[in-house]
Scaffold this active site. Structure first.
Site, PDB file in Angstrom:
ATOM      1  N   GLN A  75       9.787 -21.083 -15.454  1.00 44.06           N
ATOM      2  CA  GLN A  75       9.415 -21.212 -14.229  1.00 44.06           C
ATOM      3  C   GLN A  75       9.077 -21.877 -12.941  1.00 44.06           C
ATOM      4  O   GLN A  75       8.077 -21.997 -12.074  1.00 44.06           O
ATOM      5  CB  GLN A  75       7.470 -21.563 -14.902  1.00 44.06           C
ATOM      6  N   SER A  76      10.590 -21.633 -11.750  1.00 41.13           N
ATOM      7  CA  SER A  76      11.200 -22.346 -11.567  1.00 41.13           C
ATOM      8  C   SER A  76       9.922 -21.493 -10.002  1.00 41.13           C
ATOM      9  O   SER A  76       9.923 -20.483  -9.831  1.00 41.13           O
ATOM     10  CB  SER A  76      11.811 -22.123 -10.205  1.00 41.13           C
TER      11      SER A  76
END
Ligand SMILES: *Cc1c(COP(=O)(O)O)cnc(C)c1O
Length: 330
Positions: A75-76
């Site tokens: 989920q960068s």
């Protein structure tokens, strides 16, 4: 100023607003809290990586890259902004992502930043948690080279001296905003992870001569390790911009008291900070970075570590696109 000699693209909405958080300040009975809205940098729902990418993508273009590669958590926010910047520049993008939380939550696996990565047509290569990401990046570059394709690799978080230039620029921007609003800041609070944001700001404040304490609230690392990481990158950034300034021990401040159990796991104080900011200001923070940073600011305020009359600026680095995967936490 000194940044003119570096090539740069322009896709961020700058300057980002600087606004008072009147109701939050009142709820805490001081200090006077201000917010620097780097969640409003524009590209793909905003965030701090966009400033770094203006310099990194310019370097990629100069080098004639056809593919941009970067790495991060599944989920960068950095990966998502890189995917958007690559689309904006007409370049291909490969994201090497790990599910460090070993989450099985379908929202975490498919929604939010991952959904946006796919919309920007980035290719996602998922690797097992704990993979050496620097090695994975080099390997990917070498694989492209074998097929005659020039790839440009961006480290995790865009945190190298070139990326940090984005926050040297932000330090200048904030200084001139403060000046034109006739404001003097007493402290800045922010979340610190891959360190480029804090290093760039500290280097930028050194350059502008502004003596503003920067409090980096850790999002995963222990205090000492984070301070070493920030210090090293600050030194390299000062060198790159050609500023011969002395770094004192207390120029680099990190605090790991608000990390909780680890990266991307919100602590009770994280959730309280997100709720309080939402309820008093109608403003969204995120569960991985800014929620932890604001938890630190709130705790400092409650402990009386700031004077009531201090002007404290909170750097909103973005990330609220990841809120929806944390539905269960609320
Ligand atoms: C990456 C990120 C940070 C941390 O910035 P670094 O330069 O990696 O230290 C803070 N907030 C958000 C929302 C981020 O995505």
């Amino acid at each position: 100023m000194t940044l003119e000699k570096f090539s740069r693209l322009h896709f961020a909405h700058l300057p980002t607003p600087l606004e008072p958080l009147t109701r939050l300040s009142k709820a805490l009975k001081g200090p006077e809290i201000w917010i620097k809205r780097d969640d409003c940098t524009g590209l793909s729902s905003g965030g701090n990586k966009t400033r770094k990418l203006e310099f990194l993508m310019a370097e990629a273009q100069t080098q004639g890259a056809e593919v941009i590669i970067t790495a991060g958590a599944l989920q960068s926010n950095h990966a998502r902004q890189t995917a958007a910047a690559a689309a904006r520049c007409g370049l291909k993008c490969l994201l090497i992502l790990e599910n460090g939380l070993q989450s099985k939550n379908p929202l975490y696996l498919q929604n939010d930043n991952v959904l946006l990565d796919r919309l920007f047509n980035a290719k996602i290569q998922e690797v097992t948690a704990g993979t050496d990401m620097d090695a994975a990046l080099s390997e990917a570059v070498a694989d492209f080279a074998k097929n005659g394709v020039k790839a440009y690799s961006i480290p995790i978080g865009g945190s190298n001296p070139i990326g940090a230039l984005g926050y040297v620029d932000c330090a200048q921007e904030l200084s001139s905003q403060a000046q034109s609003m006739d404001l003097t800041f007493d402290a800045l609070v922010m979340g610190t992870g891959s360190a480029g944001t804090q290093a760039g700001l500290v280097a930028g404040f050194k350059q502008t001569g502004l003596n503003l304490p920067v409090h980096g609230m850790c999002v995963s690392a222990l205090r000492h390790d984070q301070e070493e990481k920030v210090r090293k990158l600050t030194v390299e950034t000062l060198e790159l911009i050609g500023v011969d300034a002395h770094l004192n021990d207390d120029d680099i401040k990190a605090n790991s008291d608000y990390v909780g159990e680890g990266y991307a796991i919100p602590a009770a104080s994280t959730l309280e900070a997100i709720r309080m900011t939402a309820e008093t200001e109608g403003l969204l923070l995120d569960p991985v970075y800014t929620g932890k940073a604001m938890a630190g600011l709130i705790d400092y305020a409650r402990k009386g570590l700031f004077r009531k009359s201090d002007n404290v600026v909170f750097l909103h680095t973005g990330g609220s696109a990841a809120l929806f995967a944390y539905e269960n936490s609320f």
